[in-house]
Design a protein around this motif. Structure first.
Motif, PDB file in Angstrom:
ATOM      1  N   SER A 343      -6.718   8.684   7.730  1.00 30.40           N
ATOM      2  CA  SER A 343      -6.811   9.136   8.561  1.00 30.40           C
ATOM      3  C   SER A 343      -5.858   8.860   9.468  1.00 30.40           C
ATOM      4  O   SER A 343      -5.299   9.228  11.265  1.00 30.40           O
ATOM      5  CB  SER A 343      -7.949   8.815   9.656  1.00 30.40           C
ATOM      6  N   LEU A 344      -5.025   8.032  10.260  1.00 27.08           N
ATOM      7  CA  LEU A 344      -3.570   7.819  10.405  1.00 27.08           C
ATOM      8  C   LEU A 344      -2.456   7.051   9.437  1.00 27.08           C
ATOM      9  O   LEU A 344      -2.975   6.182   8.405  1.00 27.08           O
ATOM     10  CB  LEU A 344      -4.347   5.705  10.888  1.00 27.08           C
ATOM     11  N   LEU A 345      -1.223   7.252   9.909  1.00 25.53           N
ATOM     12  CA  LEU A 345      -0.164   7.388   8.727  1.00 25.53           C
ATOM     13  C   LEU A 345       0.922   6.838   9.227  1.00 25.53           C
ATOM     14  O   LEU A 345       0.955   6.954  10.912  1.00 25.53           O
ATOM     15  CB  LEU A 345       0.176   7.944   8.241  1.00 25.53           C
ATOM     16  N   ASP A 346       1.763   6.095   9.812  1.00 23.86           N
ATOM     17  CA  ASP A 346       3.372   5.446   9.824  1.00 23.86           C
ATOM     18  C   ASP A 346       4.164   5.758   9.375  1.00 23.86           C
ATOM     19  O   ASP A 346       4.260   6.136   7.755  1.00 23.86           O
ATOM     20  CB  ASP A 346       3.126   4.430  10.353  1.00 23.86           C
ATOM     21  N   ILE A 347       4.838   7.382   9.828  1.00 15.87           N
ATOM     22  CA  ILE A 347       5.544   7.807   9.170  1.00 15.87           C
ATOM     23  C   ILE A 347       7.800   7.508   9.497  1.00 15.87           C
ATOM     24  O   ILE A 347       7.927   7.445  10.795  1.00 15.87           O
ATOM     25  CB  ILE A 347       6.410   9.587   8.963  1.00 15.87           C
ATOM     26  N   ASP A 348       8.471   6.377   8.912  1.00 15.78           N
ATOM     27  CA  ASP A 348       9.599   6.025   9.414  1.00 15.78           C
ATOM     28  C   ASP A 348      10.534   7.186   9.217  1.00 15.78           C
ATOM     29  O   ASP A 348      10.536   8.566   8.637  1.00 15.78           O
ATOM     30  CB  ASP A 348       9.543   4.926   8.164  1.00 15.78           C
ATOM     31  N   TRP A 349      11.628   6.789   9.929  1.00 11.85           N
ATOM     32  CA  TRP A 349      12.286   7.273  10.394  1.00 11.85           C
ATOM     33  C   TRP A 349      13.740   8.576   9.230  1.00 11.85           C
ATOM     34  O   TRP A 349      13.538   9.419   9.460  1.00 11.85           O
ATOM     35  CB  TRP A 349      13.654   6.880  11.335  1.00 11.85           C
ATOM     36  N   ASN A 350      13.674   8.038   8.018  1.00 10.81           N
ATOM     37  CA  ASN A 350      13.687   8.065   6.388  1.00 10.81           C
ATOM     38  C   ASN A 350      12.544   9.031   5.927  1.00 10.81           C
ATOM     39  O   ASN A 350      12.828   9.079   4.548  1.00 10.81           O
ATOM     40  CB  ASN A 350      14.768   7.386   6.172  1.00 10.81           C
ATOM     41  N   GLY A 351      11.468   9.003   6.449  1.00 12.90           N
ATOM     42  CA  GLY A 351      10.821   9.624   5.720  1.00 12.90           C
ATOM     43  C   GLY A 351       9.787   8.630   4.998  1.00 12.90           C
ATOM     44  O   GLY A 351       8.537   9.352   4.325  1.00 12.90           O
ATOM     45  N   ASP A 352      10.066   7.202   4.137  1.00 12.41           N
ATOM     46  CA  ASP A 352       8.508   6.186   4.017  1.00 12.41           C
ATOM     47  C   ASP A 352       7.799   6.355   4.911  1.00 12.41           C
ATOM     48  O   ASP A 352       7.831   6.170   6.208  1.00 12.41           O
ATOM     49  CB  ASP A 352       9.700   5.380   4.015  1.00 12.41           C
ATOM     50  N   VAL A 353       6.662   6.961   3.777  1.00  9.05           N
ATOM     51  CA  VAL A 353       5.016   6.769   4.541  1.00  9.05           C
ATOM     52  C   VAL A 353       4.502   5.716   4.658  1.00  9.05           C
ATOM     53  O   VAL A 353       4.144   4.660   2.785  1.00  9.05           O
ATOM     54  CB  VAL A 353       4.704   8.325   4.534  1.00  9.05           C
ATOM     55  N   PHE A 354       3.985   4.406   5.515  1.00  8.30           N
ATOM     56  CA  PHE A 354       3.260   3.698   5.432  1.00  8.30           C
ATOM     57  C   PHE A 354       2.146   3.537   5.842  1.00  8.30           C
ATOM     58  O   PHE A 354       1.464   4.095   6.721  1.00  8.30           O
ATOM     59  CB  PHE A 354       3.866   1.892   6.026  1.00  8.30           C
ATOM     60  N   PRO A 355       0.704   2.801   4.947  1.00  8.86           N
ATOM     61  CA  PRO A 355      -0.710   2.619   5.813  1.00  8.86           C
ATOM     62  C   PRO A 355      -0.697   2.871   7.212  1.00  8.86           C
ATOM     63  O   PRO A 355      -1.825   3.161   7.743  1.00  8.86           O
ATOM     64  CB  PRO A 355      -1.162   2.225   5.311  1.00  8.86           C
ATOM     65  N   CYS A 356       0.101   2.454   8.215  1.00  9.11           N
ATOM     66  CA  CYS A 356      -0.431   1.383   9.514  1.00  9.11           C
ATOM     67  C   CYS A 356       0.846   1.222   9.969  1.00  9.11           C
ATOM     68  O   CYS A 356       2.065   1.192   9.167  1.00  9.11           O
ATOM     69  CB  CYS A 356      -1.410   0.477   9.352  1.00  9.11           C
ATOM     70  N   HIS A 357       1.113   1.138  11.563  1.00  8.47           N
ATOM     71  CA  HIS A 357       2.563   1.112  11.871  1.00  8.47           C
ATOM     72  C   HIS A 357       2.393  -0.293  12.332  1.00  8.47           C
ATOM     73  O   HIS A 357       4.058  -0.734  12.168  1.00  8.47           O
ATOM     74  CB  HIS A 357       2.057   1.704  13.375  1.00  8.47           C
ATOM     75  N   LEU A 358       1.628  -0.931  12.163  1.00  6.89           N
ATOM     76  CA  LEU A 358       1.561  -2.174  11.727  1.00  6.89           C
ATOM     77  C   LEU A 358       1.585  -2.682  10.370  1.00  6.89           C
ATOM     78  O   LEU A 358       2.090  -4.292   9.278  1.00  6.89           O
ATOM     79  CB  LEU A 358       0.895  -2.787  12.249  1.00  6.89           C
ATOM     80  N   GLY A 359       1.962  -2.259   9.359  1.00  5.67           N
ATOM     81  CA  GLY A 359       1.798  -2.115   7.768  1.00  5.67           C
ATOM     82  C   GLY A 359       3.309  -2.509   7.512  1.00  5.67           C
ATOM     83  O   GLY A 359       3.304  -1.584   6.336  1.00  5.67           O
ATOM     84  N   LYS A 360       4.748  -2.226   7.937  1.00  7.03           N
ATOM     85  CA  LYS A 360       5.722  -1.457   7.325  1.00  7.03           C
ATOM     86  C   LYS A 360       6.654  -2.740   6.973  1.00  7.03           C
ATOM     87  O   LYS A 360       7.767  -2.742   7.045  1.00  7.03           O
ATOM     88  CB  LYS A 360       6.732  -0.928   8.445  1.00  7.03           C
ATOM     89  N   THR A 361       5.379  -2.900   5.378  1.00 10.57           N
ATOM     90  CA  THR A 361       6.567  -4.024   5.113  1.00 10.57           C
ATOM     91  C   THR A 361       6.534  -3.350   3.160  1.00 10.57           C
ATOM     92  O   THR A 361       5.788  -1.969   2.909  1.00 10.57           O
ATOM     93  CB  THR A 361       5.633  -4.360   4.795  1.00 10.57           C
ATOM     94  N   PRO A 362       7.824  -3.473   2.112  1.00 10.61           N
ATOM     95  CA  PRO A 362       8.242  -2.475   1.313  1.00 10.61           C
ATOM     96  C   PRO A 362       7.172  -2.238   0.387  1.00 10.61           C
ATOM     97  O   PRO A 362       6.621  -1.643  -0.730  1.00 10.61           O
ATOM     98  CB  PRO A 362       9.754  -3.414   1.120  1.00 10.61           C
ATOM     99  N   GLU A 363       6.637  -3.704   0.544  1.00 13.66           N
ATOM    100  CA  GLU A 363       5.121  -3.826  -0.611  1.00 13.66           C
ATOM    101  C   GLU A 363       3.904  -2.728  -0.688  1.00 13.66           C
ATOM    102  O   GLU A 363       3.076  -2.225  -1.519  1.00 13.66           O
ATOM    103  CB  GLU A 363       4.361  -4.521  -1.192  1.00 13.66           C
ATOM    104  N   LEU A 364       3.827  -2.131   0.986  1.00 14.28           N
ATOM    105  CA  LEU A 364       2.706  -1.173   1.554  1.00 14.28           C
ATOM    106  C   LEU A 364       3.166   0.557   1.905  1.00 14.28           C
ATOM    107  O   LEU A 364       3.108   1.277   1.714  1.00 14.28           O
ATOM    108  CB  LEU A 364       2.287  -1.812   2.423  1.00 14.28           C
ATOM    109  N   LYS A 365       4.757   0.522   1.070  1.00 12.08           N
ATOM    110  CA  LYS A 365       5.241   2.070   0.877  1.00 12.08           C
ATOM    111  C   LYS A 365       4.191   2.523   0.638  1.00 12.08           C
ATOM    112  O   LYS A 365       3.478   2.010  -0.426  1.00 12.08           O
ATOM    113  CB  LYS A 365       6.743   1.537   0.955  1.00 12.08           C
ATOM    114  N   LEU A 366       3.901   3.731   0.972  1.00 11.23           N
ATOM    115  CA  LEU A 366       3.304   4.686   0.118  1.00 11.23           C
ATOM    116  C   LEU A 366       3.919   6.277  -0.302  1.00 11.23           C
ATOM    117  O   LEU A 366       3.027   7.154  -1.529  1.00 11.23           O
ATOM    118  CB  LEU A 366       1.816   5.571   0.772  1.00 11.23           C
ATOM    119  N   GLY A 367       4.870   5.833  -0.242  1.00  5.21           N
ATOM    120  CA  GLY A 367       5.602   7.304  -0.964  1.00  5.21           C
ATOM    121  C   GLY A 367       6.362   7.553   0.090  1.00  5.21           C
ATOM    122  O   GLY A 367       6.665   7.102   1.406  1.00  5.21           O
ATOM    123  N   ASN A 368       7.768   8.539   0.174  1.00  7.42           N
ATOM    124  CA  ASN A 368       8.528   9.442   0.962  1.00  7.42           C
ATOM    125  C   ASN A 368       7.926  10.625   1.021  1.00  7.42           C
ATOM    126  O   ASN A 368       7.674  11.540  -0.168  1.00  7.42           O
ATOM    127  CB  ASN A 368      10.056   9.192   0.726  1.00  7.42           C
TER     128      ASN A 368
END
Length: 453
Positions: A343-368
């Motif tokens: 129900s919550l996602l974080d989407i970075d400037w280049n389209g990379d998606v992370f599970p949370c805005h506090l989880g923006k580390t490479p190993e947690l990237k879920l895709g683009n």
């Protein structure tokens, strides 16, 4: 065995906290209400039996009172036979980083401080992204962030696009770019709910610790423009060991001008520290607060605001500005699953998606999101075990608030304790906050539930 027959009972003054973690049931009540709860159990929920009991207690309109009582018992989870599936709908909210560029370099920034210049999501990509979000949930709650989102070269076009959608919006900003023109534009937005402005201190020496020298005057000018334009705003100080003495004054300043305050706890999350000054990480660790200090700040701030503005006014402001749950589902007594990765996602400037805005580390990237759809993103989160329910977390399954807490901050648990199946390291603080809220609910219940002791 029914959920009621093996319930836990804790006494807190004249009130009782009655819980059953097995099914996630929780209610705050009086001794008289507790007797009615047991009567509900042995009578299989008979309205006539409950009405007779309430009539004997001298309650007016006992039949209606019995119906209200039974409805609440069901709502609070006492008729369940197992822990609820509280997943809820997907993509209730999304943090969208439209730019990494920022005019400040706050050392605790969870976005990191490197590789920020010129990294904007293009307006074409933003339109594509918003279309993809709307296809999953046209009513998604957007949290527009950065960097500093107001530095995006197409910010006015982005605001226009949001205002023509069904999205609701919270804008996260440091306030420096809120001039008269921006404040006027924001004041005309129909989809804007809140402008959240970061303010870490009211004096230059305190503000400069995290925001840099000379930033305070510019931030205050932006806040004054927001107030003049009557924007709905909250001040968001990051709490640390050097600014606690100014929090109550910040809170009063916000409330006296029609806004509210939403303090954030300074926590250590992995971030890109390449640009940080030597010793900055050690400096931040020294500023982190203990659970005891966090609880004291929360209690003191609430007490100060209630004493000055009255309980009803503060209740209204909290409902106005803090009612949006961006991390968990909102089912009553069923918040046993953090929204992270669903129900919550974080989407970075280049389209990379992370599970949370506090989880923006490479190993947690879920895709683009420009390469895959949200269905693939959700499935990736599930396969990685990110979607752990609170009653499946060691240390949480037997907690009174297992159905309200969702295990605390899932990213805090991941970083501090090594996994999404672990409890948050601020567990005691979370417990005390939930307890205060639960005991405070009895005042809002009204005659349809509360009976004379």
């Amino acid at each position: 065995m029914s959920a009621i027959s093996d319930a836990r009972i804790e006494q807190h003054g004249e009130l009782l906290l009655v819980t059953n973690p097995r099914v996630g049931a929780l209610t705050t009540m009086t001794e008289t209400d507790l007797a009615a709860l047991h009567l509900f159990d042995v009578s299989d929920g008979s309205l006539d039996t409950l009405a007779g009991y309430f009539e004997g207690c001298g309650v007016g309109d006992p039949q209606s009172h019995a119906q209200g009582f039974r409805d609440r018992v069901v709502r609070d989870g006492w008729t369940r036979t197992e822990f609820p599936n509280a997943e809820g709908p997907p993509l209730l909210s999304a943090y969208v980083t439209i730019t990494r560029e920022c005019n400040l370099a706050c050392p605790y920034c969870y976005q990191g401080l490197s590789k920020r210049r010129g990294r904007h999501m293009s307006i074409e990509q933003i339109r594509m992204l918003f279309d993809k979000i709307a296809a999953v949930n046209p009513d998604c709650y957007l949290i527009l962030t950065g960097g500093e989102p107001l530095m995006h070269p197409d910010i006015y076009e982005i605001l226009d696009f949001i205002d023509g959608s069904n999205f609701r919006l919270t804008l996260l900003t440091n306030g420096i770019y809120i001039d008269a023109q921006m404040a006027e534009r924001l004041s005309r937005m129909e989809r804007l709910d809140v402008v959240q402005i970061s303010l870490d201190g009211l004096t230059e020496d305190i503000s400069a610790l995290s925001r840099g020298k000379g930033a305070l005057t510019k931030i205050q000018a932006g806040i004054e423009e927001a107030i003049a334009a009557k924007l709905p705003f909250v001040l968001a100080p990051t709490l640390h060991g050097q600014n606690l003495h100014q929090i109550n004054e910040m809170a009063e300043y916000a409330v006296s001008n029609g806004g509210y305050i939403k303090p954030n706890n300074l926590r250590s999350f992995p971030k890109d520290n390449e640009k940080m000054k030597p010793g900055a990480s050690d400096f931040l660790e020294q500023l982190e607060l203990s659970e005891r200090d966090l609880m004291k700040v929360a209690r003191d701030m609430d007490a100060t605001l209630v004493a000055k503005y009255g309980k009803e006014r503060i209740r209204q402001l909290k409902e106005r500005y803090l009612r949006y749950s961006k991390c968990s589902v909102d089912d009553h007594n069923a918040k046993g699953l953090c929204g992270v990765g669903w129900s919550l996602l974080d989407i970075d400037w280049n389209g990379d998606v992370f599970p949370c805005h506090l989880g923006k580390t490479p190993e947690l990237k879920l895709g683009n999101i420009f390469d895959v759809d949200f269905g693939g993103i959700f499935e990736e989160a599930r396969e990685r075990g990110i979607r752990t329910k609170s009653h499946e977390i060691s240390g949480c399954s037997s907690c009174n608030f297992v159905s309200r807490c969702a295990g605390g901050c899932r990213m805090g648990a991941y970083y501090a304790n090594g996994g999404f199946d672990k409890s948050d390291d601020l567990c005691h603080y979370n417990y005390q906050g939930n307890l205060r809220r639960a005991l405070g609910q009895i005042e809002k219940i009204g005659e349809e539930w509360r009976t004379p002791a």
